[in-house]
Design a protein around this motif. Structure first.
Motif, PDB file in Angstrom:
ATOM      1  N   UNK A   1      32.720  68.998 -15.903  1.00  0.00           N
ATOM      2  CA  UNK A   1      31.706  68.970 -14.850  1.00  0.00           C
ATOM      3  C   UNK A   1      31.087  70.349 -14.650  1.00  0.00           C
ATOM      4  N   UNK A   2      31.919  71.391 -14.703  1.00  0.00           N
ATOM      5  CA  UNK A   2      31.406  72.748 -14.554  1.00  0.00           C
ATOM      6  C   UNK A   2      30.480  73.111 -15.712  1.00  0.00           C
ATOM      7  N   UNK A   3      30.839  72.707 -16.913  1.00  0.00           N
ATOM      8  CA  UNK A   3      29.986  72.973 -18.080  1.00  0.00           C
ATOM      9  C   UNK A   3      28.650  72.251 -17.956  1.00  0.00           C
ATOM     10  N   UNK A   4      28.680  70.996 -17.518  1.00  0.00           N
ATOM     11  CA  UNK A   4      27.444  70.221 -17.360  1.00  0.00           C
ATOM     12  C   UNK A   4      26.564  70.823 -16.273  1.00  0.00           C
ATOM     13  N   UNK A   5      27.174  71.274 -15.187  1.00  0.00           N
ATOM     14  CA  UNK A   5      26.413  71.883 -14.095  1.00  0.00           C
ATOM     15  C   UNK A   5      25.726  73.167 -14.571  1.00  0.00           C
ATOM     16  N   UNK A   6      26.427  73.984 -15.362  1.00  0.00           N
ATOM     17  CA  UNK A   6      25.827  75.210 -15.895  1.00  0.00           C
ATOM     18  C   UNK A   6      24.694  74.897 -16.855  1.00  0.00           C
ATOM     19  N   UNK A   7      24.862  73.863 -17.667  1.00  0.00           N
ATOM     20  CA  UNK A   7      23.825  73.468 -18.619  1.00  0.00           C
ATOM     21  C   UNK A   7      22.577  72.982 -17.882  1.00  0.00           C
ATOM     22  N   UNK A   8      22.760  72.181 -16.847  1.00  0.00           N
ATOM     23  CA  UNK A   8      21.638  71.684 -16.051  1.00  0.00           C
ATOM     24  C   UNK A   8      20.936  72.828 -15.329  1.00  0.00           C
ATOM     25  N   UNK A   9      21.707  73.749 -14.770  1.00  0.00           N
ATOM     26  CA  UNK A   9      21.120  74.891 -14.069  1.00  0.00           C
ATOM     27  C   UNK A   9      20.309  75.756 -15.030  1.00  0.00           C
ATOM     28  N   UNK A  10      20.805  75.951 -16.243  1.00  0.00           N
ATOM     29  CA  UNK A  10      20.070  76.731 -17.240  1.00  0.00           C
ATOM     30  C   UNK A  10      18.769  76.040 -17.625  1.00  0.00           C
ATOM     31  N   UNK A  11      18.802  74.705 -17.738  1.00  0.00           N
ATOM     32  CA  UNK A  11      17.595  73.949 -18.067  1.00  0.00           C
ATOM     33  C   UNK A  11      16.569  74.078 -16.941  1.00  0.00           C
TER      34      UNK A  11
ATOM     35  N   UNK B   1       7.298  68.026  -6.668  1.00  0.00           N
ATOM     36  CA  UNK B   1       8.672  67.518  -6.593  1.00  0.00           C
ATOM     37  C   UNK B   1       9.629  68.703  -6.536  1.00  0.00           C
ATOM     38  N   UNK B   2      10.832  68.423  -6.097  1.00  0.00           N
ATOM     39  CA  UNK B   2      11.872  69.451  -6.088  1.00  0.00           C
ATOM     40  C   UNK B   2      12.296  69.738  -7.521  1.00  0.00           C
ATOM     41  N   UNK B   3      12.548  70.975  -7.798  1.00  0.00           N
ATOM     42  CA  UNK B   3      12.977  71.365  -9.146  1.00  0.00           C
ATOM     43  C   UNK B   3      14.265  70.642  -9.527  1.00  0.00           C
ATOM     44  N   UNK B   4      15.141  70.415  -8.564  1.00  0.00           N
ATOM     45  CA  UNK B   4      16.418  69.744  -8.830  1.00  0.00           C
ATOM     46  C   UNK B   4      16.238  68.268  -9.183  1.00  0.00           C
ATOM     47  N   UNK B   5      15.047  67.697  -8.925  1.00  0.00           N
ATOM     48  CA  UNK B   5      14.801  66.290  -9.239  1.00  0.00           C
ATOM     49  C   UNK B   5      14.517  66.065 -10.713  1.00  0.00           C
TER      50      UNK B   5
END
Length: 101
Positions: free
Chosen positions: A34-44, A86-90
């Motif tokens: 989950x931490x790896x996926x969160x970092x990957x999404x944040x980098x994207x 839209x929100x960037x997180x969306x």
């Protein structure tokens, strides 16, 4: 008397070892991915730039026409005036050239 104390402490130790082992396995199988996926999404999300073709979490396809802090202005039609904020997180993913075909 001492045999009873040793046996009781051995029982507590045998309780802690499997508990620690279960926590270690849970960490490796759930928390670390989950931490790896969160970092990957944040980098994207931080690498977004104008002109990127993206897909939102709700399934809207569009092209980024502007970035404004935590929000993104996205063109969703061939008409130049059809844009949404839209929100960037969306944003769920950035389309690759293979996805666009």
């Amino acid at each position: 008397m001492t045999a009873a104390i040793l046996q009781a402490s051995g029982g507590f130790g045998t309780f802690l070892v499997p508990l620690a082992l279960m926590f270690g396995i849970m960490y490796l199988m759930v928390i670390l991915p989950q931490q790896r996926q969160r970092k990957k999404t944040q980098a994207m999300l931080t690498a977004l730039k104008t002109g990127d073709k993206v897909i939102t979490g709700s399934g809207i396809y569009g092209t980024i026409s502007g970035l404004d802090g935590d929000s993104v202005i996205m063109k969703i039609s061939s008409e130049p005036q059809v844009k949404i904020r839209i929100a960037r997180a969306a944003i769920a993913q950035v389309e690759t050239s293979q996805d666009a075909k």
